[in-house]
Design a protein around this motif. Structure first.
Motif, mmCIF file in Angstrom:
data_model
loop_
_atom_site.group_PDB
_atom_site.id
_atom_site.type_symbol
_atom_site.label_atom_id
_atom_site.label_comp_id
_atom_site.label_asym_id
_atom_site.label_seq_id
_atom_site.Cartn_x
_atom_site.Cartn_y
_atom_site.Cartn_z
ATOM 1 N N VAL C 108 0.786 -1.315 -0.009
ATOM 2 C CA VAL C 108 0.002 -0.116 -0.014
ATOM 3 C C VAL C 108 0.732 1.304 0.018
ATOM 4 O O VAL C 108 0.683 2.204 -0.680
ATOM 5 C CB VAL C 108 -0.976 0.017 1.250
ATOM 6 C CG1 VAL C 108 -0.424 -0.024 2.538
ATOM 7 C CG2 VAL C 108 -2.193 1.221 1.041
ATOM 8 N N GLN C 112 0.856 4.417 -2.885
ATOM 9 C CA GLN C 112 0.672 5.505 -2.341
ATOM 10 C C GLN C 112 2.013 6.295 -2.951
ATOM 11 O O GLN C 112 1.492 7.472 -3.426
ATOM 12 C CB GLN C 112 0.596 5.508 -1.015
ATOM 13 C CG GLN C 112 0.097 6.984 -0.332
ATOM 14 C CD GLN C 112 -1.402 7.049 -1.136
ATOM 15 O OE1 GLN C 112 -2.456 6.246 -0.895
ATOM 16 N NE2 GLN C 112 -1.685 8.184 -1.751
ATOM 17 N N GLN C 305 -11.411 1.742 -2.400
ATOM 18 C CA GLN C 305 -10.842 1.518 -0.989
ATOM 19 C C GLN C 305 -11.700 0.879 -0.212
ATOM 20 O O GLN C 305 -11.312 -0.103 0.817
ATOM 21 C CB GLN C 305 -10.442 2.794 -0.428
ATOM 22 C CG GLN C 305 -9.531 2.764 0.984
ATOM 23 C CD GLN C 305 -8.474 2.025 1.038
ATOM 24 O OE1 GLN C 305 -7.636 2.303 -0.046
ATOM 25 N NE2 GLN C 305 -8.343 1.220 1.768
ATOM 26 N N ARG C 308 -11.321 -3.206 -0.231
ATOM 27 C CA ARG C 308 -10.086 -3.612 0.602
ATOM 28 C C ARG C 308 -10.476 -3.628 2.056
ATOM 29 O O ARG C 308 -9.829 -4.420 2.782
ATOM 30 C CB ARG C 308 -8.643 -2.697 0.180
ATOM 31 C CG ARG C 308 -8.468 -2.898 -1.262
ATOM 32 C CD ARG C 308 -6.852 -2.168 -1.487
ATOM 33 N NE ARG C 308 -7.322 -0.798 -1.551
ATOM 34 C CZ ARG C 308 -7.814 -0.167 -2.653
ATOM 35 N NH1 ARG C 308 -7.950 -0.845 -3.848
ATOM 36 N NH2 ARG C 308 -7.740 1.333 -2.534
ATOM 37 N N ASP C 309 -11.004 -2.459 2.429
ATOM 38 C CA ASP C 309 -11.110 -2.252 3.959
ATOM 39 C C ASP C 309 -12.194 -3.248 4.198
ATOM 40 O O ASP C 309 -11.996 -3.922 5.501
ATOM 41 C CB ASP C 309 -11.899 -0.799 4.375
ATOM 42 C CG ASP C 309 -10.974 0.242 4.233
ATOM 43 O OD1 ASP C 309 -11.536 1.348 4.037
ATOM 44 O OD2 ASP C 309 -9.810 -0.008 4.034
ATOM 45 N N ALA C 315 -7.278 -0.273 6.837
ATOM 46 C CA ALA C 315 -7.278 0.643 6.086
ATOM 47 C C ALA C 315 -5.816 0.748 5.208
ATOM 48 O O ALA C 315 -5.475 1.559 4.728
ATOM 49 C CB ALA C 315 -7.405 2.099 6.772
ATOM 50 N N ALA C 318 -3.653 -3.489 0.116
ATOM 51 C CA ALA C 318 -3.884 -3.079 -1.264
ATOM 52 C C ALA C 318 -3.774 -4.136 -1.800
ATOM 53 O O ALA C 318 -3.583 -4.512 -3.250
ATOM 54 C CB ALA C 318 -2.556 -2.228 -1.547
#
Lengths: 120, 260, 318
Positions: C108, C112, C305, C308-309, C315, C318
């Protein structure tokens, strides 16, 4: 030096494990068998939160082209690793344990030569 | 008793009915394959991206095989059938008119479609038209994987946190009316029955599907209304499909007679 | 007893103790391999990670130029082949991110950093596609240029990367066949189709020539010394030209570089010096499609998102 036997634990759960998440992404090692009777060969790994999706993804990455006869999917933390050279490559002679440790060429030549002299 | 051979000569009405049946199944697979292929590269997780793409490709592969059976029947070409019609010439179910939406929408549609398709394929595997029966048998084996995957995602979304459940339930409810149209009546239903080309009528398949899916959906989305498939269930179109048609004819239609 | 022949020679490759950087670099410099759990100097770890991360990013961003054409593929076979190819690129991204993750950077965070413009991806993926001919040119020539690098990487000192490259090379070879098939079909087609290919080649030649990067000073190239990569940039470019210039020309296509010629004396290809300033500008996010693609990825990442959560209860996945 103490023999080091590790489990895949240290790398099996990804970093940033959330304190509030009871489910995390895990790494699963995938072994594949190309044809019936072949050995299982380690081919790679996938991230998945559970067994069911791990199986799906293993199939995708190592079987979607119909290239595998069988797959093993193993959580990384279940894999034990041994790589200590003192155990795997100990330094003293062990040639008696391998075919290469028995070179008979000269002895065979000598024996044949002696047998040849005696037969005339 | 029916004899499963395509050597039994079919009269024109029967051929037309079979052609229509093949077109509906092929177009369903073609259109859903197109929408789901759009997730390639942008699905929620990399591993899942590859899985979803495989399933979409399988659908296109099934469409191709079905178009080929149809092409043999009507002395046509599979690519011409797939890419060469005006928007109004397509016969997919209304549920497939919609763009892929968000992940919840795609998962909901796929689950509804896979369950319906499974019922239909079970019947088609007993068709008296041998090429269709054999193809349906092969497709069912590939669909095992699709069902596993669709069920896995249904459970994950349905068992998710409240906002996820709500989002998923909303998609299912929104898709429910159009989902019935997989079993929309065909003009040649009687002919299909008479010759065993489709061993059971569409309304019977519809009932089988309903009985299977309602118990699964009720805990997620509550009681769903009873809605009968409609006569324009396979002919009404939307702006989303107009866009899709424009996309897939962009290159194929750009130069008449060209090979790509 | 004459046992002289029976004793096996000891493995003469230098082994290194954890912490001994000199011995480590001697090990990789002489062809030795490194696994994910082995001790490695921080510098080496950082260099491998940077190299692999950029490669992973490139596979992920590389999907975008071609994705549009999934919906526009002109027949059933092309639709399947193109979707399959792009699926493979996503698969490659996964394979490479996995290698990088095992070096210690979470996926992740890598995604990012890519979206925030902190890490890079290869130049060719910063350019727009304009026609179906682009699809053929990219699958054939861009993938060919990539495979020239990737074949050399199969011998990387970092073993997980080397193994991944073997799988990737095998998969890429299928893509190149698909690309070449698309181009050949067009070249054997109508005048309009042939013109489409030439026009696409005219646009892609510059980025292709820049793709392997400017010639580096071998003495200062750490990636080369440490065995992370096995060949230098210029070697890769020469290899690409040797194989592909004849194959492009034999179709009747014109390569848009009047200075491109093989010098039989030196055995090297001469060519107009690529615009290295353009390369630098592009890979730092100023290419014609760079921001649009990063924006697209950013939006998509945000939009998905919740999945994935939901799946992972965190949080940060990924």
């Amino acid at each position: 030096m103490v023999a080091v036997v590790r489990s895949g634990q240290s790398r099996s759960t990804l970093h940033d494990m959330s304190s509030h998440g009871e489910r995390v992404e895990r790494v699963w090692e995938v072994f594949r068998q190309e044809d019936e009777g072949d050995p299982m060969i380690h081919s790679g790994n996938v991230n998945a939160p559970d067994e069911e999706l791990a199986i799906h993804y293993a199939r995708e990455f190592y079987g979607r082209r119909g290239e595998s006869h069988r797959l093993w999917i193993v959580p990384r933390e279940s894999v034990l690793e041994l790589d200590d050279p003192d155990l795997l490559k100990p330094p003293l002679d062990r040639s008696h344990k391998k075919p290469g440790g028995y070179i008979i060429k000269h002895k065979l030549e000598a024996a044949k030569a002696r047998a040849g002299e005696g037969s005339t | 008793m029916t004899v499963a051979t395509d050597e039994i000569p079919l009269d024109q009405p029967a051929r037309d009915a079979l052609a229509e049946l093949l077109l509906t199944v092929a177009d369903d697979e073609f259109v859903i394959g197109f929408w789901d292929s759009e997730w390639t590269g942008i699905a929620p997780m990399l591993e899942e991206d590859v899985a979803t793409s495989s399933i979409a490709q399988d659908e296109i592969g099934h469409a191709r095989a079905l178009y080929e059976v149809l092409a043999t029947l009507t002395d046509d070409d599979a690519d011409r059938i797939a890419f060469g019609r005006d928007m109004d010439g397509y016969r997919h179910a209304a549920m497939l008119n919609h763009a892929r939406g968000d992940w919840a929408f795609s998962v909901a549609r796929r689950w509804l479609y896979e369950t319906a398709d499974a019922v239909r394929l079970t019947a088609l595997a007993r068709s008296t038209h041998e090429p269709l029966a054999q193809l349906a048998g092969k497709m069912r084996r590939e669909e095992t994987y699709h069902r596993m995957h669709a069920d896995a995602w249904l459970r994950r979304l349905a068992d998710g946190p409240p906002d996820v459940q709500a989002r998923f339930a909303e998609s299912l409810a929104a898709l429910w009316p159009d989902a019935q149209e997989v079993f929309a009546p065909l003009a040649g239903d009687e002919e299909l029955q008479r010759h065993g080309l489709l061993p059971e009528p569409m309304r019977a398949l519809h009932a089988t599907w309903q009985a299977e899916v309602r118990p699964v959906l009720a805990p997620i989305v509550g009681d769903l209304p009873t809605i009968a498939p409609t006569t324009d269930g396979r002919t009404r179109r939307t702006g989303d499909f107009r866009w899709l048609h424009g996309q897939f004819t962009l290159v194929s239609g750009s130069e008449v007679g060209a090979t790509w | 007893m004459d046992d002289a022949d029976t004793i096996q020679p000891l493995n003469s490759r230098p082994r290194y103790a954890p912490g001994d950087s000199d011995a480590f670099y001697a090990h990789v410099g002489s062809g030795g391999k490194v696994e994910a759990d082995d001790w490695m100097p921080d510098e080496y770890r950082a260099a491998v990670l940077k190299f692999v991360e950029m490669h992973a990013n490139s596979e992920l961003m590389g999907v975008l130029p071609e994705r549009d054409w999934i919906m526009r593929a002109p027949n059933l076979r092309r639709k399947l082949a193109l979707t399959s190819k792009i699926q493979d690129e996503v698969g490659h991204a996964q394979l490479l991110y996995r290698v990088a993750e095992d070096l210690g950077k979470p996926r992740v965070q890598m995604l990012q950093d890519l979206l925030d413009g902190k890490t890079k991806f290869h130049n060719v993926f910063h350019y727009p596609t304009k026609s179906w001919a682009d699809v053929g040119i990219i699958a054939w020539l861009v993938d060919a240029a990539a495979i020239v690098s990737q074949q050399a990487l199969r011998d990387s000192s970092y073993a997980p990367y080397a193994r991944t490259m073997k799988k990737i090379c095998w998969e890429e070879s299928v893509h190149i066949m698909h690309g070449r098939d698309v181009v050949l079909t067009l070249m054997n087609g109508t005048a309009i189709q042939r013109a489409m290919v030439q026009e696409a080649l005219d646009r892609w030649w510059g980025p292709l020539m820049q793709m392997h990067g400017p010639p580096t000073d071998p003495a200062k190239d750490k990636d080369l010394h440490w065995g992370i990569k096995a060949k230098n940039n210029e070697q890769l470019r020469q290899e690409f030209l040797s194989i592909y210039v004849p194959r492009i020309r034999e179709l009747g296509l014109t390569i848009p570089d009047a200075a491109l010629a093989h010098d039989d004396v030196s055995g090297r290809w001469q060519y107009t010096e690529p615009d290295w300033a353009e390369l630098k500008s592009v890979v730092t996010g100023h290419g014609p499609a760079s921001q649009e693609r990063l924006d697209f990825r950013r939006d998509n990442f945000a939009e998905t998102q919740w999945v994935r959560d939901a799946l992972l209860g965190t949080a940060t996945a990924a």
